[in-house]
Design an enzyme around this catalytic site. Structure first.
Site, mmCIF file in Angstrom:
data_model
loop_
_atom_site.group_PDB
_atom_site.id
_atom_site.type_symbol
_atom_site.label_atom_id
_atom_site.label_comp_id
_atom_site.label_asym_id
_atom_site.label_seq_id
_atom_site.Cartn_x
_atom_site.Cartn_y
_atom_site.Cartn_z
ATOM 1 N N HIS A 12 0.925 -1.309 0.023
ATOM 2 C CA HIS A 12 0.031 0.155 0.131
ATOM 3 C C HIS A 12 0.846 1.386 0.031
ATOM 4 O O HIS A 12 0.420 2.235 0.458
ATOM 5 C CB HIS A 12 -1.050 -0.241 1.242
ATOM 6 N N HIS A 59 -1.304 5.679 9.223
ATOM 7 C CA HIS A 59 -0.035 6.023 9.351
ATOM 8 C C HIS A 59 0.077 7.469 9.975
ATOM 9 O O HIS A 59 0.763 8.473 9.530
ATOM 10 C CB HIS A 59 0.669 6.188 8.009
ATOM 11 N N HIS A 194 10.461 -3.841 4.248
ATOM 12 C CA HIS A 194 10.898 -2.438 4.020
ATOM 13 C C HIS A 194 11.197 -1.977 5.174
ATOM 14 O O HIS A 194 10.792 -2.269 6.404
ATOM 15 C CB HIS A 194 9.871 -1.627 3.269
ATOM 16 N N GLU A 241 4.493 -5.263 8.753
ATOM 17 C CA GLU A 241 3.107 -5.350 7.959
ATOM 18 C C GLU A 241 2.601 -6.723 7.773
ATOM 19 O O GLU A 241 1.378 -6.767 7.321
ATOM 20 C CB GLU A 241 3.075 -4.195 6.989
#
Lengths: 281, 117
Positions: A12, A59, A194, A241
């Site tokens: 995303h 976020h 990441h 995630e």
């Protein structure tokens, strides 16, 4: 009766939203990424789900550190997107399904998942980017009813992978006990490896990602055995995630069929993974 | 705050836990305010006054002044809130990835590409 007709995972990353806004899908950097999506879009077109349960993390648009729910579920008639501060263009509102939301909330709490219910909830890129990828057409995107499920991935302690997998199983039971005839699709968003922060920024672990792409299909419990610390070490600080994928997978049946998959490095700082799963008969 | 024994540190990684969330609260709250255009404008017009309004510590103010992402993290900044801060100066995650690793942006992007193997 309601039933889950499919599970989809997708990254995303906000840069995807910018690329869509700027019409860069054919650029050499973006093409191999976007070219993987039409089979999933076609499947959605064919399967015509009535509702999408979108597992994502906020976020810092809707939630701040003053109140940080571990699991929050939307129960609103519609969900607004808004300015996140760094330039992603907000999208038009998304439709909710308060009745199904409340059914899931009631069922989850009965099932001992004490979640936070939200009658107003801004959805950020974690929700909107997957929706744009799945439904490029605005009319279709605003037609499907959505149930946002936000999982805390900002402030440790994060929920364990095992807990997230069990939450998914409880969501699966909740959908199965909903009496209205409803076809539901579940999106597990985010990942894969990441890391954005620290001297380790730019960490990507292709081998681990490819293993996750396989195990999430064939042996999700193997992934659920990792600790959050393991995931940070192996997949990077934001690679945790993966727990969002585990929620999706938990909602599916024990055996699933993989209809489509893609893995691409890099999109921004991330190894980007896409999977389309159906429950096996 | 931290209670259970912490597992072995991961090099180059600050776990944003209760201790960091307490330490960074004012800084992150200021960054959270940058979701709104009028607040971004107010910061850019008078940075010192804006930092003072949120009660930033001296360490946080110095890190803000230096636009130093590693120092901001050390001072309790969370990367998702810091993204809104660096965005004020047109920097994205690859720009600050380069900054944090001491690379040029081109080299940082090349490093990401190299992860293809």
């Amino acid at each position: 009766m309601a039933r889950i007709i499919g599970g989809i995972t997708t990254s995303h990353i906000p840069a995807i939203g910018n690329a869509i806004t700027r019409g860069q899908m054919e650029d050499p950097y973006w093409k191999p990424f976007f070219d993987a999506y039409p089979p999933v879009q076609d499947w959605l077109e064919e399967a015509k789900p009535d509702a999408a349960i979108v597992i994502y993390n906020d976020h810092g648009l809707n939630f701040f550190l003053d109140k940080m729910p571990t699991f929050a579920i939307g129960a609103a008639p519609q969900y607004l997107n808004d300015d996140e501060g760094w330039g992603l263009q907000p999208l038009p509102p998304f439709q909710g399904d308060p009745e199904l939301s409340w059914h899931i909330i009631n069922s989850l709490v009965e099932d001992e998942f004490d979640i936070c219910s939200c009658q107003e909830m801004l959805v950020d890129h974690g929700f909107t980017v997957p929706m744009s990828l799945m439904f490029p057409d605005q009319a279709k995107r605003s037609a499907i009813r959505t149930i946002p499920v936000a999982v805390n991935l900002i402030q440790h302690p994060l929920p364990t992978p095992a807990r997230c997998y069990k939450l998914g199983q409880a969501i699966g039971r909740a959908v199965a006990s909903y009496e209205k005839d409803t076809k539901v699709v579940v999106f597990g968003t985010g990942g894969l490896s990441h890391q954005l922060d620290g001297q380790r920024a730019g960490f990507i672990n292709k081998d681990f990602d490819l293993m996750c792409m396989e195990k999430i299909v064939s042996d999700p419990e193997a992934l659920a055995r990792y600790s959050i610390h393991d995931l940070v070490r192996l997949a990077g600080a934001q690679g945790a995630e993966l727990i969002l994928w585990l929620v999706m997978r938990g909602a599916m049946s024990e055996k699933v069929k993989k209809l489509h998959s893609n893995y691409h490095i890099p999109i921004s700082n991330t190894g980007a993974g896409l999977l389309l799963l159906e429950n096996a008969a | 705050m931290a209670s259970a024994a912490k597992p072995a540190p991961i090099p180059g990684t600050v776990i944003f836990d209760g201790d960091m969330a307490v330490k960074g609260y004012a800084l992150n709250k200021m960054c959270f305010s940058f979701n709104r255009a009028e607040n971004r404008k107010a910061f850019l017009e008078d940075e010192d006054a804006y930092c003072a309004r949120f009660g930033l510590s001296e360490e946080q103010k110095a890190a803000v002044k230096a636009r130093d992402t590693l120092a901001l993290i050390e001072a309790g900044g969370n990367i998702y809130f810091l993204a809104k801060f660096v965005g004020l100066f047109g920097m994205n995650m690859q720009d600050i990835g380069a900054q944090q690793t001491g690379m040029s942006v081109a080299d940082f992007k090349a490093k990401l590409l190299a992860a293809r193997g």
